[in-house]
Scaffold this motif. Structure first.
Motif, PDB file in Angstrom:
ATOM      1  N   ASP A   8      25.093 -49.956 -21.499  1.00  0.00           N
ATOM      2  CA  ASP A   8      25.925 -50.980 -22.133  1.00  0.00           C
ATOM      3  C   ASP A   8      27.411 -50.741 -21.892  1.00  0.00           C
ATOM      4  O   ASP A   8      28.166 -51.695 -21.685  1.00  0.00           O
ATOM      5  N   ASP A   9      27.836 -49.471 -21.898  1.00  0.00           N
ATOM      6  CA  ASP A   9      29.257 -49.199 -21.683  1.00  0.00           C
ATOM      7  C   ASP A   9      29.683 -49.555 -20.254  1.00  0.00           C
ATOM      8  O   ASP A   9      30.805 -50.007 -20.037  1.00  0.00           O
ATOM      9  N   ALA A  10      28.791 -49.406 -19.286  1.00  0.00           N
ATOM     10  CA  ALA A  10      29.109 -49.788 -17.909  1.00  0.00           C
ATOM     11  C   ALA A  10      29.245 -51.302 -17.797  1.00  0.00           C
ATOM     12  O   ALA A  10      30.173 -51.799 -17.142  1.00  0.00           O
ATOM     13  N   ILE A  11      28.334 -52.032 -18.452  1.00  0.00           N
ATOM     14  CA  ILE A  11      28.410 -53.502 -18.448  1.00  0.00           C
ATOM     15  C   ILE A  11      29.729 -53.952 -19.085  1.00  0.00           C
ATOM     16  O   ILE A  11      30.429 -54.817 -18.551  1.00  0.00           O
ATOM     17  N   SER A  12      30.061 -53.338 -20.205  1.00  0.00           N
ATOM     18  CA  SER A  12      31.327 -53.671 -20.881  1.00  0.00           C
ATOM     19  C   SER A  12      32.507 -53.388 -19.969  1.00  0.00           C
ATOM     20  O   SER A  12      33.458 -54.175 -19.897  1.00  0.00           O
ATOM     21  N   PHE A  13      32.465 -52.267 -19.251  1.00  0.00           N
ATOM     22  CA  PHE A  13      33.558 -51.900 -18.363  1.00  0.00           C
ATOM     23  C   PHE A  13      33.667 -52.873 -17.195  1.00  0.00           C
ATOM     24  O   PHE A  13      34.775 -53.210 -16.758  1.00  0.00           O
ATOM     25  N   ILE A  14      32.538 -53.317 -16.680  1.00  0.00           N
ATOM     26  CA  ILE A  14      32.543 -54.299 -15.593  1.00  0.00           C
ATOM     27  C   ILE A  14      33.263 -55.572 -16.044  1.00  0.00           C
ATOM     28  O   ILE A  14      34.135 -56.090 -15.339  1.00  0.00           O
ATOM     29  N   TYR A  15      32.919 -56.052 -17.222  1.00  0.00           N
ATOM     30  CA  TYR A  15      33.563 -57.267 -17.734  1.00  0.00           C
ATOM     31  C   TYR A  15      35.028 -57.021 -18.103  1.00  0.00           C
ATOM     32  O   TYR A  15      35.873 -57.899 -17.933  1.00  0.00           O
ATOM     33  N   PHE A  16      35.340 -55.816 -18.578  1.00  0.00           N
ATOM     34  CA  PHE A  16      36.734 -55.464 -18.855  1.00  0.00           C
ATOM     35  C   PHE A  16      37.543 -55.542 -17.560  1.00  0.00           C
ATOM     36  O   PHE A  16      38.640 -56.106 -17.532  1.00  0.00           O
ATOM     37  N   GLY A  17      37.017 -54.969 -16.478  1.00  0.00           N
ATOM     38  CA  GLY A  17      37.708 -55.014 -15.190  1.00  0.00           C
ATOM     39  C   GLY A  17      37.908 -56.431 -14.698  1.00  0.00           C
ATOM     40  O   GLY A  17      38.978 -56.782 -14.201  1.00  0.00           O
ATOM     41  N   LYS A  18      36.890 -57.246 -14.861  1.00  0.00           N
ATOM     42  CA  LYS A  18      36.970 -58.658 -14.463  1.00  0.00           C
ATOM     43  C   LYS A  18      38.089 -59.357 -15.211  1.00  0.00           C
ATOM     44  O   LYS A  18      38.924 -60.035 -14.623  1.00  0.00           O
ATOM     45  N   GLN A  19      38.106 -59.149 -16.529  1.00  0.00           N
ATOM     46  CA  GLN A  19      39.106 -59.823 -17.361  1.00  0.00           C
ATOM     47  C   GLN A  19      40.511 -59.263 -17.122  1.00  0.00           C
ATOM     48  O   GLN A  19      41.469 -60.024 -17.012  1.00  0.00           O
ATOM     49  N   SER A  20      40.632 -57.955 -17.019  1.00  0.00           N
ATOM     50  CA  SER A  20      41.962 -57.355 -16.884  1.00  0.00           C
ATOM     51  C   SER A  20      42.614 -57.668 -15.538  1.00  0.00           C
ATOM     52  O   SER A  20      43.834 -57.689 -15.439  1.00  0.00           O
ATOM     53  N   THR A  21      41.802 -57.915 -14.511  1.00  0.00           N
ATOM     54  CA  THR A  21      42.359 -58.252 -13.198  1.00  0.00           C
ATOM     55  C   THR A  21      42.392 -59.753 -12.943  1.00  0.00           C
ATOM     56  O   THR A  21      42.969 -60.196 -11.955  1.00  0.00           O
TER      57      THR A  21
END
Length: 94
Positions: free
Chosen positions: A24-37
């Motif tokens: 779950d933390d990897a999925i969250s990080f993937i979406y965080f990267g998408k949003q932050s960039t």
């Protein structure tokens, strides 16, 4: 295989169906990267693919750095992404 029409959720589900299990933390990080960039699903999917092929696992910091690099170089296609990887000295193994 990534196509320009696949959305990120379906891409992740396809990877999991092939045996790549994301916590779950990897999925969250993937979406965080998408949003932050501010990057679209296609480029995020390319960054995930290249991360997995280069690192042989999901490495969040590598993924985020790669995503930022792809965006900074205005990468739009898979061919351009692989060419950039080669130019910066990274080999994405099949």
């Amino acid at each position: 295989m990534i196509t320009e029409l696949i959305d990120l959720e379906n891409y992740l589900m396809n990877l999991e169906a092939k045996g790549f299990k994301f916590k779950d933390d990897a999925i969250s990080f993937i979406y965080f990267g998408k949003q932050s960039t501010g990057t679209d699903d296609y480029l995020v999917s390319l960054a995930i693919e290249l991360t997995l092929k280069t690192q042989k696992r999901f490495d969040g910091s590598f993924y985020l750095s790669l995503l930022e690099t792809l965006k900074a170089h205005n990468i739009e296609t898979k061919t351009e992404a692989y060419r950039l990887m080669e130019n910066i000295g990274l080999k994405a193994h099949n």
